[in-house]
Every structure is written in C-alpha cells, then in structure tokens.
Write a protein that holds these residues in place. Structure first.
Motif, PDB file in Angstrom:
ATOM      1  N   GLY A 288       0.814  -1.210   0.000  1.00  0.00           N
ATOM      2  CA  GLY A 288       0.000   0.000   0.000  1.00  0.00           C
ATOM      3  C   GLY A 288       0.846   1.258   0.000  1.00  0.00           C
ATOM      4  O   GLY A 288       0.575   2.217  -0.728  1.00  0.00           O
ATOM      5  N   ILE A 289       1.897   1.257   0.819  1.00  0.00           N
ATOM      6  CA  ILE A 289       2.822   2.394   0.861  1.00  0.00           C
ATOM      7  C   ILE A 289       3.505   2.574  -0.491  1.00  0.00           C
ATOM      8  O   ILE A 289       3.616   3.685  -1.008  1.00  0.00           O
ATOM      9  N   GLY A 290       3.950   1.461  -1.075  1.00  0.00           N
ATOM     10  CA  GLY A 290       4.659   1.541  -2.347  1.00  0.00           C
ATOM     11  C   GLY A 290       3.785   2.078  -3.471  1.00  0.00           C
ATOM     12  O   GLY A 290       4.205   2.945  -4.245  1.00  0.00           O
ATOM     13  N   ILE A 291       2.543   1.601  -3.562  1.00  0.00           N
ATOM     14  CA  ILE A 291       1.657   2.035  -4.642  1.00  0.00           C
ATOM     15  C   ILE A 291       1.302   3.505  -4.501  1.00  0.00           C
ATOM     16  O   ILE A 291       1.345   4.276  -5.480  1.00  0.00           O
ATOM     17  N   VAL A 292       0.943   3.938  -3.293  1.00  0.00           N
ATOM     18  CA  VAL A 292       0.548   5.334  -3.129  1.00  0.00           C
ATOM     19  C   VAL A 292       1.745   6.267  -3.329  1.00  0.00           C
ATOM     20  O   VAL A 292       1.600   7.385  -3.839  1.00  0.00           O
ATOM     21  N   THR A 293       2.941   5.805  -2.987  1.00  0.00           N
ATOM     22  CA  THR A 293       4.139   6.622  -3.196  1.00  0.00           C
ATOM     23  C   THR A 293       4.448   6.767  -4.686  1.00  0.00           C
ATOM     24  O   THR A 293       4.769   7.864  -5.164  1.00  0.00           O
TER      25      THR A 293
END
Length: 333
Positions: A288-293
C-alpha cells in the motif's frame, strides 16, 4: 443476526499455505519501498538542498509528506484487507462500500455546525459517520440475499453515490461546494508540519489489527464457525468496523479520498500468499505504501511544476484492476 449466505460471497480460502511473517522477500520489499520514500524526499520543484532555507522547507513539507504517504497508504490498504475478510468478498473496500463518502458527510456536517472546529473535532465527526456508514453496509449484506458476489460492490458504490449526492446538495446549499471538492481531491500537496500529526493514530490502528489478527481470520469464516470455536462474532465485527472507520475517517480529513487502494493491494497479496491475515499484514501495508508513493511521484512529475492529485492516478489504476478482478471472478463462476 444472520450472516450473508455463502452464495453471496466469493471463497476466500486458498490451498496455498500462509507464508512466514518475516523472510528475505519482505526485506527486499522494505528496501524497495525505502528507496521510493527517499525519492519522495528528494522530488519537488523547490531545491531543498541548494536553495536558501532549503533545510527548513525540507522539514516543513518533504518529511511530513513522506510520513503521510506511509501512514495513509498502509491505513487504506489495511482497511480494505479487514473489510474483505469480514464480508467474505474480494471486491469491497472503503471506497466501494460508501465508507469514504460517509466520512466526507461527517466532516461536512461538523464544518457546518462548528465552523471553527479543530482538526480533532473534524476527525471525530468523520470517524463517527464512517462507522455508521460501514455498519449500514454490513447490515444490508445480512438482510438482503445477493446471489452474486459481483453485485455487492455495485450496491456499495450505489449507496456511496447516494451519500455523495446528499453531501453535494448540503454543500451547495451552504456554499461549501468548493471545500467539499478539495476534501475529496485525495492529494498530499497540503500536508505540512503541524497538519498531519493526527495521522499517527492509524499506526495505533495497525498495531491493534496485528494483535487481534487471528480473531479477524476466524470471523472471516462466518458466524456459524466462529461461534462454534467460542468467538464472539458480533463483537469482532463491531471492533473491525470501528478500526476501519477510524482509519478511513482520519485519512479522509488529512489527505482526502484514495480510491481503490484497499481493493488492489489485498487482492494482489492474497493471490501471491494466501489469506492468512497475520502473515499478510506486513505485505499489505508495504505494498500500500509503495503504490501510493509511486502514484504520488507520478502526480508530482507528470506536469511539473504543477501537481496532479494522487487520487486521479489511483483512480485510473484502481478502476482498471477492479475491472480485471470482476472479469476474473466471472470466468471462475
């Protein structure tokens, strides 16, 4: 209270055994996401390393924004995972069940009743409304027999559209339509030091989810099985709904709408690792962190020096993945 019939929900069980909580693959994933976060810290129009006052600007804008990416991305992905588990449906998450729209309605109501409300008061209103909306959706699933799991997210989207229409009407009548549009933009542009700190609440939510993950896993098997093994099913549902509402309400107030994030991430992780909540939780938060970043970096650079809201990028990607999941489920019957 009766549970929804099995025909209304796709099977969540997998033959694949759950993976270990920590392994070398997770370490690689952490390294990749850490590199993306470093890139986020160094990306922007303002030269924080060479310009005068760059260090202060770095502390005021870049660090808070990157922390907000971590907390918001993990919170919404985790909320989608819990909601899918408790409803036994792959296609539900806060933006396909109306939870986000309810949070926006709560925020709007507080701003109308208390024009000078603090951010904590606004969050409280958003959380309460998100809780009510999520419970309405859960109760609807229990009362109405749906023959196809594909209908469930469509019903949720319809309920959300009704709530959104009510919010728009109220905002139009109170001359707050522009504010409503800003709140639902889903952008990290306005995240500054002193305005994002309440997002740390979702870190506590993540800890709580990890502690009671096994109960959520059992509850995901249905009320009958949960009761037979001695679990208070209704209490777990209530607790899960509360945690979803808190995470969604806080993120909505600080960042705005992050569509489909809670849909994409749990499905990808589940296809690769099975459905064990405890071992999947670090992966869900990390992805989730990777995609939103990545979406935020695209939004910052695609028309630099201007920015595109991250919700726009997420909406395009998420809608495509949503359609692919629907087609995949239809092929499987």
């Amino acid at each position: 209270m009766k549970t929804a019939p099995p025909a209304a929900s796709p099977k969540l069980s997998r033959t694949r055994r759950p993976g270990r909580l920590f392994d070398w693959k997770l370490l690689v994933g952490i390294a990749v996401v850490a590199a993306l976060l470093v890139l986020s810290l160094t990306t922007g129009v303002y030269d924080v390393f060479g310009a005068e006052g760059g260090g202060e600007m770095f502390a005021i804008t870049r660090i808070p924004r990157t922390i907000a990416l971590v907390l918001a991305g993990a919170a919404m992905a985790m909320s989608g995972l819990i909601m899918q588990l408790l409803t036994q449906n792959r296609f539900v998450e806060p933006t396909t069940t109306g939870t986000t729209e309810w949070a926006g309605l709560g925020l709007l109501t507080v701003m109308i009743l208390i024009p000078g409300a603090s951010i904590g008061t606004r969050m409280f209103g958003a959380v309460v409304a998100a809780f009510i909306g999520t419970m309405v959706f859960f109760l609807f699933l229990r009362r109405v027999t749906l023959r196809s799991s594909l209908i469930v997210p469509i019903v949720g989207i319809m309920l959300g559209a009704v709530v959104s229409a009510v919010s728009t009407f109220i905002a139009l009548q109170t001359d707050m339509l522009q504010n409503l549009g800003v709140w639902f933009a889903g952008s990290f542009t306005s995240v500054l030091r002193g305005q994002y700190e309440m997002l740390w609440i979702v870190a506590l939510v993540a800890v709580a989810v990890f502690v009671i993950a096994d109960r959520f896993t059992v509850a995901g098997l249905g009320q009958e099985i949960s009761t037979n093994v001695g679990l208070n099913y209704n209490r777990v549902i209530l607790l899960g709904t509360s945690l979803i509402a808190i995470a969604t309400g806080v993120v909505t107030v600080v960042v705005g709408n992050l569509p489909f994030l809670g849909l994409i991430v749990p499905n990808i992780v589940s296809m690769l690792r099975g459905d064990d909540l405890r071992s999947n939780l670090p992966w869900v938060c990390l992805l989730g962190i990777g995609i939103v970043t990545v979406c935020d970096l695209i939004g910052r650079t695609i028309i630099m020096p201007f920015e595109v809201p991250v919700s726009l990028i997420l909406g395009v990607v998420g809608a495509a993945v949503f359609i692919l999941l629907l087609l995949r489920q239809r092929r499987r019957g």
